[in-house]
Design a protein around this motif. Structure first.
Motif, PDB file in Angstrom:
ATOM      1  N   ASP A 264     -22.858  88.691 -57.201  1.00  0.00           N
ATOM      2  CA  ASP A 264     -21.725  88.641 -56.264  1.00  0.00           C
ATOM      3  C   ASP A 264     -20.396  88.366 -56.986  1.00  0.00           C
ATOM      4  N   ILE A 265     -20.141  89.089 -58.056  1.00  0.00           N
ATOM      5  CA  ILE A 265     -18.902  88.883 -58.822  1.00  0.00           C
ATOM      6  C   ILE A 265     -17.733  89.528 -58.087  1.00  0.00           C
ATOM      7  N   GLU A 266     -16.693  88.739 -57.849  1.00  0.00           N
ATOM      8  CA  GLU A 266     -15.469  89.235 -57.208  1.00  0.00           C
ATOM      9  C   GLU A 266     -14.296  89.000 -58.152  1.00  0.00           C
ATOM     10  N   VAL A 267     -13.422  90.002 -58.249  1.00  0.00           N
ATOM     11  CA  VAL A 267     -12.267  89.909 -59.143  1.00  0.00           C
ATOM     12  C   VAL A 267     -10.989  90.015 -58.322  1.00  0.00           C
ATOM     13  N   SER A 268     -10.079  89.054 -58.511  1.00  0.00           N
ATOM     14  CA  SER A 268      -8.807  89.075 -57.780  1.00  0.00           C
ATOM     15  C   SER A 268      -7.793  89.932 -58.520  1.00  0.00           C
ATOM     16  N   ALA A 269      -6.658  90.158 -57.890  1.00  0.00           N
ATOM     17  CA  ALA A 269      -5.604  90.975 -58.494  1.00  0.00           C
ATOM     18  C   ALA A 269      -5.078  90.363 -59.784  1.00  0.00           C
ATOM     19  N   THR A 270      -5.169  89.055 -59.921  1.00  0.00           N
ATOM     20  CA  THR A 270      -4.683  88.391 -61.129  1.00  0.00           C
ATOM     21  C   THR A 270      -5.713  88.392 -62.252  1.00  0.00           C
ATOM     22  N   GLY A 271      -6.931  88.862 -61.953  1.00  0.00           N
ATOM     23  CA  GLY A 271      -7.990  88.852 -62.957  1.00  0.00           C
ATOM     24  C   GLY A 271      -8.936  87.672 -62.817  1.00  0.00           C
ATOM     25  N   ALA A 272      -8.542  86.657 -62.015  1.00  0.00           N
ATOM     26  CA  ALA A 272      -9.423  85.512 -61.774  1.00  0.00           C
ATOM     27  C   ALA A 272     -10.687  85.997 -61.055  1.00  0.00           C
ATOM     28  N   GLN A 273     -11.802  85.307 -61.281  1.00  0.00           N
ATOM     29  CA  GLN A 273     -13.085  85.777 -60.767  1.00  0.00           C
ATOM     30  C   GLN A 273     -13.834  84.677 -60.019  1.00  0.00           C
TER      31      GLN A 273
ATOM     32  N   HIS B 207     -25.251  78.344 -57.336  1.00  0.00           N
ATOM     33  CA  HIS B 207     -24.018  77.572 -57.473  1.00  0.00           C
ATOM     34  C   HIS B 207     -22.841  78.545 -57.434  1.00  0.00           C
ATOM     35  N   SER B 208     -21.755  78.156 -56.774  1.00  0.00           N
ATOM     36  CA  SER B 208     -20.550  78.975 -56.723  1.00  0.00           C
ATOM     37  C   SER B 208     -19.624  78.602 -57.886  1.00  0.00           C
ATOM     38  N   VAL B 209     -19.137  79.628 -58.592  1.00  0.00           N
ATOM     39  CA  VAL B 209     -18.278  79.381 -59.762  1.00  0.00           C
ATOM     40  C   VAL B 209     -16.951  80.102 -59.603  1.00  0.00           C
ATOM     41  N   GLN B 210     -15.865  79.363 -59.763  1.00  0.00           N
ATOM     42  CA  GLN B 210     -14.513  79.938 -59.778  1.00  0.00           C
ATOM     43  C   GLN B 210     -14.068  80.001 -61.241  1.00  0.00           C
ATOM     44  N   LEU B 211     -13.673  81.183 -61.696  1.00  0.00           N
ATOM     45  CA  LEU B 211     -13.309  81.374 -63.097  1.00  0.00           C
ATOM     46  C   LEU B 211     -11.887  81.922 -63.199  1.00  0.00           C
ATOM     47  N   PRO B 212     -10.942  81.162 -63.756  1.00  0.00           N
ATOM     48  CA  PRO B 212      -9.558  81.630 -63.801  1.00  0.00           C
ATOM     49  C   PRO B 212      -9.300  82.700 -64.855  1.00  0.00           C
TER      50      PRO B 212
ATOM     51  N   ARG C 271     -15.381  90.638 -67.669  1.00  0.00           N
ATOM     52  CA  ARG C 271     -16.809  90.453 -67.408  1.00  0.00           C
ATOM     53  C   ARG C 271     -17.435  89.593 -68.512  1.00  0.00           C
ATOM     54  N   PHE C 272     -16.944  89.738 -69.733  1.00  0.00           N
ATOM     55  CA  PHE C 272     -17.503  88.931 -70.822  1.00  0.00           C
ATOM     56  C   PHE C 272     -17.243  87.446 -70.607  1.00  0.00           C
ATOM     57  N   ASN C 273     -16.181  87.101 -69.881  1.00  0.00           N
ATOM     58  CA  ASN C 273     -15.932  85.689 -69.590  1.00  0.00           C
ATOM     59  C   ASN C 273     -16.876  85.155 -68.511  1.00  0.00           C
ATOM     60  N   VAL C 274     -17.400  86.028 -67.681  1.00  0.00           N
ATOM     61  CA  VAL C 274     -18.462  85.618 -66.768  1.00  0.00           C
ATOM     62  C   VAL C 274     -19.682  85.204 -67.586  1.00  0.00           C
ATOM     63  N   ALA C 275     -19.991  85.995 -68.620  1.00  0.00           N
ATOM     64  CA  ALA C 275     -21.118  85.660 -69.496  1.00  0.00           C
ATOM     65  C   ALA C 275     -20.861  84.355 -70.236  1.00  0.00           C
ATOM     66  N   ASN C 276     -19.615  84.161 -70.705  1.00  0.00           N
ATOM     67  CA  ASN C 276     -19.276  82.911 -71.392  1.00  0.00           C
ATOM     68  C   ASN C 276     -19.435  81.704 -70.464  1.00  0.00           C
TER      69      ASN C 276
ATOM     70  N   ALA D  36      -9.867  97.976 -66.469  1.00  0.00           N
ATOM     71  CA  ALA D  36     -10.409  97.807 -65.111  1.00  0.00           C
ATOM     72  C   ALA D  36      -9.418  97.130 -64.175  1.00  0.00           C
ATOM     73  N   GLN D  37      -8.345  96.555 -64.720  1.00  0.00           N
ATOM     74  CA  GLN D  37      -7.435  95.757 -63.901  1.00  0.00           C
ATOM     75  C   GLN D  37      -6.076  96.412 -63.653  1.00  0.00           C
ATOM     76  N   ILE D  38      -5.812  97.548 -64.296  1.00  0.00           N
ATOM     77  CA  ILE D  38      -4.493  98.159 -64.143  1.00  0.00           C
ATOM     78  C   ILE D  38      -4.610  99.596 -63.658  1.00  0.00           C
ATOM     79  N   SER D  39      -3.508 100.105 -63.148  1.00  0.00           N
ATOM     80  CA  SER D  39      -3.472 101.499 -62.700  1.00  0.00           C
ATOM     81  C   SER D  39      -2.811 102.400 -63.734  1.00  0.00           C
ATOM     82  N   GLY D  40      -2.103 101.782 -64.686  1.00  0.00           N
ATOM     83  CA  GLY D  40      -1.334 102.555 -65.662  1.00  0.00           C
ATOM     84  C   GLY D  40      -2.040 102.745 -66.988  1.00  0.00           C
TER      85      GLY D  40
END
Length: 512
Positions: A285-294, A305-310, A314-319, A381-385
């Motif tokens: 259930d990984i969700e990514v916000s517009a700022t990149g926070a997950q 357990h619920s985890v908020q990651l600033p 995706r590699f930081n989810v693994a970390n 994955a986070q930008i349109s440009g």
């Protein structure tokens, strides 16, 4: 107010105890009792009552510097003993076949085996060690522990910096540091453990409660002849038959090297998987916000357990999953650790620089092919440009990765600026040429990618910043938190974060 901890008096070892521990022979047997309370490699920093460990150097043997040292005893190898005999050294000399082999246990004993009084969590792997360590530090402090941190960006005791030089300090410095942490009331130590530290015995004599493995990709092949040799060095930390293995192993199995490491670690390993493999610790259930926070769900041995990651990526989810799993293996409260991770910030790791511009600007420590690929994939994955990547390769290090770095950047970016990154003793242009070669070879089969060579790193950053348009991203790879550029033995102040900020400010002022 800072808590006051009572320092336990340290019991000095006598000469015969050090001889027994080292298994060495003696030249100049002392005529009276000699007590030894310190050990070190720097002849200029040792007081009376210390052991000077004289190691062979790349150019000069350490025994050459014994004459100006105040240490009471010299520990060296046979080559060092010959030098000391010629110098007519009269102090007691302990001679062993290989000083590094016994330096860790001897240093630990001289400092009263401080790691026995600490819960030490070691993190190893090619990428992610620093970020995982920061997460563990924050998480363990939030869980109510007094924490020491030893790693790439420095050493801290409960958040206060302590001066050190190496990612993993040499054994005497490390054991003295542990002793200081015990005196400061530290309960848990989070430590980055490099392959060099394992092979060179820097962590020998240290009792680790937990060893965490992040991943393995090409790096340090100037030190390790092959990837298999690199893996075997890391495996010293996990193989139950190794004297350096930790009591508990936690291994991320997202890559095949991780799967192999988990097999080495045996039945008691705690496996972490974030890409669908079966494991004791998994993410969903990984969700990514517009700022990149997950935000994601972490399942630890059946409990969610619920985890908020600033941090983005995706590699930081693994970390984060690895950090929490290591904390769990050490007996910490998982939910409290997750609360700490929600507040983490890591200097020079996917660090966003914001001067009000309408495009993304990121500084990251990525200086290996795999790390560059991960960072650019994350940004894509986070930008349109479009993406501009500034990359360079260090001198006097693994040269085989240089063209691969160039190729990986071209596969993922729209504009690749190849520049200098710590050329050290090598010719900068020669290093750049190898990166350019890989980039241009890949460019032939990748349409629409521009490659530019700009030797001056400041100008390279300015070039990338000035290229960017709304919705784009500029990613400056390589130096991350570092604040120096090493050229021909001279370390010049250079901070990518400062340079990106200055380039953004200059661009903004010129557009007015």
């Amino acid at each position: 107010m800072r808590p006051i901890y009572k320092e336990e008096p340290r019991v000095a070892l006598n000469f015969s105890e050090v001889v027994t521990l080292s298994g060495g022979s003696v030249i100049n047997e002392p005529s009276e009792a000699v007590s030894l309370s310190e050990i070190g490699l720097d002849s200029t920093q040792l007081p009376e009552g210390a052991v000077f460990a004289a190691l062979p150097g790349t150019k000069v043997h350490g025994a050459t510097y014994a004459q100006g040292c105040e240490a009471a005893v010299i520990l060296t190898d046979h080559a060092g003993a010959d030098i000391l005999r010629e110098a007519e050294e009269s102090r007691p000399i302990i001679v062993v076949d290989d000083v590094r082999e016994i330096l860790g246990p001897v240093s630990a004993a001289i400092y009263n085996n401080p790691s026995d009084k600490l819960t030490i969590i070691g993190v190893t792997g090619t990428s992610g060690k620093t970020t995982t360590s920061y997460m563990l530090e924050k998480g363990m402090m939030k869980a109510g522990h007094r924490v020491g941190l030893i790693g790439t960006t420095g050493t801290r005791i409960n958040g206060s910096p302590v001066a050190t030089k190496l990612t993993t300090p040499e054994a005497p410095t490390l054991q003295r540091l542990f002793a200081t942490m015990v005196d400061e009331g530290v309960s848990h130590v989070i430590m980055e453990v490099s392959s060099h530290a394992l092979v060179l015995g820097r962590v020998a004599g240290t009792h680790f409660a937990v060893a965490g493995f992040s991943n393995l990709s090409q790096d340090h092949l100037d030190f390790h002849p092959t990837m298999e040799d690199y893996f075997e060095a890391k495996a010293l930390f996990f193989d139950p038959s190794s004297e350096q293995h930790a009591a508990r192993a936690v291994v991320c199995i997202d890559d095949d090297w991780g799967v192999k490491m988990a097999e080495v670690a045996g039945d008691s390993v705690l496996r972490v998987a974030t890409h669908g493999r079966s494991a004791e610790v998994t993410t969903s259930d990984i969700e990514v916000s517009a700022t990149g926070a997950q935000r994601f769900t972490l399942t630890v041995e059946g409990t969610e357990h619920s985890v908020q990651l600033p941090l983005p990526g995706r590699f930081n989810v693994a970390n984060a999953a690895l950090a929490i799993a290591c904390a769990h293996a050490a007996g910490a409260d998982v939910d409290k650790v997750a609360e700490g991770i929600a507040e983490v910030a890591v200097p020079g790791r996917m660090e966003s620089i914001d001067e009000g511009q309408d495009f993304m600007a990121v500084v990251d420590y990525a200086h290996k092919p795999g790390a560059i690929a991960e960072v650019l994939d994350t940004v894509r994955a986070q930008i349109s440009g479009r993406i501009a990547a500034v990359i360079g390769a260090g001198g006097d290090r693994d040269a085989t990765k240089r063209p691969i770095m160039g190729a990986e950047a071209v596969k993922r970016a729209d504009f690749v600026v190849i520049t200098d990154d710590n050329p050290r003793s090598e010719e900068p242009a020669a290093i750049r040429a190898e990166v350019v070669r890989g980039a241009t070879e890949q460019q032939a089969s990748t349409s629409g990618v521009e490659v530019s060579e700009v030797g001056d790193r400041r100008e390279a950053i300015i070039t990338a910043i000035n290229w960017a348009q709304p919705g784009d991203a500029v990613v400056v790879c390589g130096k991350g938190h570092e604040t120096g550029q090493l050229i021909k033995g001279v370390n010049h102040h250079f901070d990518d974060r400062e340079e990106v900020r200055a380039a953004l400010q200059r661009r903004a002022s010129e557009s007015k």
